[in-house]
Write an enzyme that holds these catalytic residues in place. Structure first.
Site, PDB file in Angstrom:
ATOM      1  N   SER A  66       0.861  -1.182   0.000  1.00  0.00           N
ATOM      2  CA  SER A  66       0.000   0.000   0.000  1.00  0.00           C
ATOM      3  C   SER A  66       0.898   1.234   0.000  1.00  0.00           C
ATOM      4  CB  SER A  66      -0.933  -0.070   1.220  1.00  0.00           C
ATOM      5  OG  SER A  66      -1.825   0.998   1.230  1.00  0.00           O
TER       6      SER A  66
ATOM      7  N   ASP B  88      -3.883  -4.744   6.392  1.00  0.00           N
ATOM      8  CA  ASP B  88      -4.302  -5.666   5.335  1.00  0.00           C
ATOM      9  C   ASP B  88      -3.100  -6.501   4.889  1.00  0.00           C
ATOM     10  OD1 ASP B  88      -6.023  -6.856   3.527  1.00  0.00           O
ATOM     11  OD2 ASP B  88      -5.640  -5.373   1.959  1.00  0.00           O
TER      12      ASP B  88
ATOM     13  N   HIS C 211      -3.090  -1.370  -2.891  1.00  0.00           N
ATOM     14  CA  HIS C 211      -4.182  -0.427  -2.612  1.00  0.00           C
ATOM     15  C   HIS C 211      -4.044   0.753  -3.576  1.00  0.00           C
ATOM     16  CE1 HIS C 211      -4.394  -2.063   1.775  1.00  0.00           C
ATOM     17  NE2 HIS C 211      -4.820  -2.918   0.879  1.00  0.00           N
TER      18      HIS C 211
END
Lengths: 187, 285
Positions: free
Chosen positions: A11, A131, A38
């Protein structure tokens, strides 16, 4: 069937690392690579092109039920989750975000762990939420290899640190070491 | 440091479960995508604190309310109104302006497999704004009555309406427009979609594949079917497409999701893509 299936999640702060990894792999690298990053949901184009500038491997955004082929880099499309199917295909979904993210790194890691088991190499890079940590643990539990970017090197350490808080991965590596590792398993 | 093994549902478990659902409750998920079923069923089991998939089946057989919740949970909502604003811009130009608005007779529209359903609401807004509602006959179908009930009475949160507005501004490329006049605030601080627009829709409970549109008596100029097929396996995708294709008028539009794939559809050569990027097809023969 490939010997290895490489799954990379990241991310905030991971983009330059991904670019560096892809640019360092030879064009004959024949393991499929899956990227779950992401990204902005409204921006459907441009990411593949940005990753492709110097990559010797072809980067594609898969469509639903795409058959997995060696030597390709599959980038999870914006605003879709990406699953690995038992039929060696990629499935997409618009289910609710997981860890505020769609695509979710956890989902693709977990689905890959079930299908490819010990052939999975899961790599978790820089990011600002947790995540990917549970998914990486799932890869370990199914016998795969797990690599976490050294949080000291990561631009944003929350994501790799979340994995380290959860379990002990196979390796904690810098991006250069990850590149060396990925090249070392390629015959 | 915890390292528990999360045992995922096996394909065998899933097959037994979906066959049981079909046999005992006449609910057919047998040809849904395997990975979707694996994660979705497990999520439901976790959410409701159910011991395992066998217990889930037993409870669904004896508890109508839980069964209703399960069916709704398996029917993934379509995320947000005006999802992919760029798509809707192309849709408005190529489908509405260039074709449907020039049609003199009734415009027949099908929105199959509805869930909540933001796609239908978006379509209603666009048809209303383009003056097409009065000459349209819109059919929305689902194999499950609960999905139709949910759609008719869907309660939006303020956040969902705000997101719809944000998407709409992107669609219109105009920061001054909004959709607030399409919603009515309810007593519990939710929002419902305007009744007068929903009244234009003919809701039908039907399983397109098994009864071949027995209760739908017409062919369609437009079939809006985005991001529903992704939950089916390839066999079911192709069967559903075949049924939809037969009920599409020549020169009618079939619209599917940006990342959906119909490359193995047997009548692909009878469809032509009308835009380079978006998956909008016209039936050419």
């Amino acid at each position: 069937m490939a010997n290895y299936y490489i799954f990379i999640g990241g991310s905030a702060g991971s983009f330059q690392s991904i670019v560096k990894i892809l640019n360092s792999l030879p064009e004959t690298y024949n393991y499929p690579i899956f990227l779950s990053l992401h990204r902005l949901k409204h921006v459907r184009g441009g990411f593949v092109e940005a990753l492709s500038i110097k990559s010797k491997l072809k980067v594609v955004e898969p469509e639903d039920k795409t058959v997995i082929m060696g030597g390709l880099v599959y980038l999870a499309p914006a605003n879709y989750h990406m699953y690995i199917e038992v039929s060696n295909t990629i499935a997409l979904s618009t289910e609710e975000p997981v860890n505020h993210s769609r695509p979710s790194i956890d989902l693709v890691f977990k689905s890959a762990a079930y299908v490819f088991e010990k052939k999975v190499i899961g790599i978790l890079l820089s990011g600002a939420n947790k995540d990917g940590a549970e998914g990486l643990l799932e890869i370990k539990n199914y016998g795969g290899t797990t690599i976490v970017q050294d949080p000291k090197e990561a631009s944003v350490s929350v994501m790799p640190q979340s994995a380290l808080d959860l379990f002990k991965p196979s390796y904690v590596m810098t991006v250069n070491q990850i590149i060396e590792f990925l090249n070392s398993i390629y015959i | 440091m915890e390292q528990k093994l999360h045992k995922q549902l096996s394909s065998y478990d899933i097959n037994l479960f979906t066959e049981g659902l079909k046999r005992h409750l006449n609910i057919d998920f047998t040809e849904y995508a395997n990975a979707f079923l694996r994660f979705r069923i497990m999520k439901f089991i976790d959410k409701w604190g159910i011991k395992d998939i066998e217990t889930l089946l037993l409870r669904l057989r004896s508890n109508t309310s839980l069964l209703e919740r399960f069916v709704l949970f398996m029917s993934v909502e379509t995320t947000e109104m005006f999802r992919d604003p760029g798509f809707w811009r192309v849709f408005q130009k190529r489908v509405i302006h260039d074709s449907l608005s020039k049609k003199d007779s009734t415009i027949n529209v099908l929105v199959p497999f509805i869930t909540s359903d933001d796609e239908l609401f978006t379509l209603l807004v666009l048809f209303e704004k383009n003056g097409l509602l009065e000459k349209s006959y819109i059919v929305a179908t689902s194999p499950f009555e609960v999905n139709i009930k949910r759609t008719k009475s869907y309660s939006f949160t303020e956040k969902q309406v705000a997101l719809a507005n944000e998407n709409y501004k992107r669609f219109a490329q105009n920061m001054d427009v909004h959709l607030w006049d399409y919603f009515i605030k309810t007593e519990n601080n939710g929002y419902v979609f305007r009744d007068d627009l929903l009244d234009k829709v003919n809701f039908v409970v039907t399983d397109i594949v098994s009864n071949n549109f027995a209760s739908v008596d017409r062919n369609f100029d437009l079939i809006l079917f985005r991001n529903r097929m992704i939950y089916f396996n390839l066999n079911l995708q192709n069967r559903v497409l075949e049924h939809l294709f037969y009920h599409l008028e020549t020169k009618g539009f079939l619209v599917i999701g940006f990342k959906e794939n119909i490359s193995s559809f047997i009548f692909l050569d009878r469809l032509k893509k009308v835009d380079k990027k978006e998956k909008i097809f016209i039936k050419i023969k």
